[in-house]
Design a protein around this motif. Structure first.
Motif, PDB file in Angstrom:
ATOM      1  N   ALA A   1      -4.483   4.772   3.707  1.00 17.66           N
ATOM      2  CA  ALA A   1      -3.166   4.327   4.061  1.00 17.66           C
ATOM      3  C   ALA A   1      -3.284   3.871   5.576  1.00 17.66           C
ATOM      4  CB  ALA A   1      -2.099   5.563   3.858  1.00 17.66           C
TER       5      ALA A   1
ATOM      6  N   ALA B   1       1.736   3.870   4.638  1.00 20.15           N
ATOM      7  CA  ALA B   1       1.150   2.862   5.105  1.00 20.15           C
ATOM      8  C   ALA B   1       1.961   1.862   5.814  1.00 20.15           C
ATOM      9  CB  ALA B   1       0.108   1.938   4.169  1.00 20.15           C
TER      10      ALA B   1
ATOM     11  N   ARG C   1       0.787  -1.198   0.138  1.00 20.51           N
ATOM     12  CA  ARG C   1      -0.019  -0.055  -0.161  1.00 20.51           C
ATOM     13  C   ARG C   1       0.820   1.423  -0.134  1.00 20.51           C
ATOM     14  NH1 ARG C   1      -2.742  -0.677  -2.685  1.00 20.51           N
ATOM     15  NH2 ARG C   1      -3.597   1.462  -2.421  1.00 20.51           N
TER      16      ARG C   1
ATOM     17  N   ASN D   1      -4.794  -6.825  -2.605  1.00 20.53           N
ATOM     18  CA  ASN D   1      -4.290  -5.459  -2.542  1.00 20.53           C
ATOM     19  C   ASN D   1      -5.071  -4.414  -3.098  1.00 20.53           C
ATOM     20  OD1 ASN D   1      -2.245  -3.349  -2.339  1.00 20.53           O
ATOM     21  ND2 ASN D   1      -1.282  -3.709  -4.404  1.00 20.53           N
TER      22      ASN D   1
ATOM     23  N   LYS E   1      -7.356  -1.097  -2.740  1.00 26.75           N
ATOM     24  CA  LYS E   1      -7.227   0.199  -2.712  1.00 26.75           C
ATOM     25  C   LYS E   1      -7.716   0.729  -1.642  1.00 26.75           C
ATOM     26  CE  LYS E   1      -5.987   1.340  -7.550  1.00 26.75           C
ATOM     27  NZ  LYS E   1      -6.009   2.245  -8.873  1.00 26.75           N
TER      28      LYS E   1
END
Length: 207
Positions: A122, A71, A67, A117, A119
């Motif tokens: 963060a 993150a 990320r 993964n 989106k």
């Protein structure tokens, strides 16, 4: 065209870590490892010999690294802090330890997030790390309480955890090539598969 061998070597080491966890018994550790070198090093040894803790931290670090730097940095700070807090709470409070199935479910979740993964904000990896870190740390603390182990062993666990997470997250966040990120996501899927197999093993007839 020549390939840089260092990324390959690093991901090879990660793969060996996953493989060693597959070959290890699929049950959560119910006691602390005795290294003979004192409580702190008992904690260090316990972390590296506890597949459920090792794989969870690995998966979360992969997810945070994928990320991005922000993150990853937040996760590297949040996970050890939450783990130590949970460890201290488990040592000094007599609440029941989280069931093994819940701990393995956390591994599945972290592994799937690393594999997919998505989106997400963060801050999400760090928030997830706090929740799962408290759960696993509390389980460690209850094991320490059962064997009258001092909190110094918890400091050893967290020190080993912090180094493991820092290395994994730093390695992941610096990999920019598509194949490198795919390799990290594949490792996340393996971690999720380990958690799923562990739960299936616990739910098998006669267990």
């Amino acid at each position: 065209m020549t390939l840089n061998r260092s990324p390959w070597r690093a991901y090879y080491c990660m793969g060996l870590a996953i493989l060693s966890a597959i070959l290890a018994p699929a049950t959560a550790s119910a006691h602390l490892v005795s290294s003979g070198a004192g409580p702190f090093y008992d904690g260090v040894a316990h972390f590296f010999l506890s597949p459920e803790d090792l794989i969870l931290a690995f998966s979360l670090a992969l997810f945070g690294g994928l990320r991005g730097r922000r993150a990853a940095k937040a996760l590297v700070l949040a996970l050890p802090s939450a783990w130590f807090g949970g460890c201290a709470a488990g040592l000094y409070f007599s609440s029941p330890s989280p069931p093994d199935a819940l701990l393995f479910a956390g591994i599945i979740l972290a592994g799937l997030l690393a594999a997919i993964n998505p989106k997400l904000p963060a801050a999400f990896p760090a928030l997830l790390a706090v929740i799962l870190g408290i759960c696993h740390g509390f389980a460690n603390g209850r094991a320490m309480a059962a064997t009258h182990t001092p909190l110094l062993a918890g400091a050893g666990i967290v020190a080993a955890l912090a180094l493991w997470v820092l290395w994994t997250a730093a390695l992941t966040v610096t990999r920019r090539k598509p194949w490198q990120r795919i390799a990290a996501r594949v490792l996340g899927s393996w971690a999720a598969a380990i958690g799923l197999l562990a739960i299936a093993w616990q739910l098998r007839p006669g267990s």
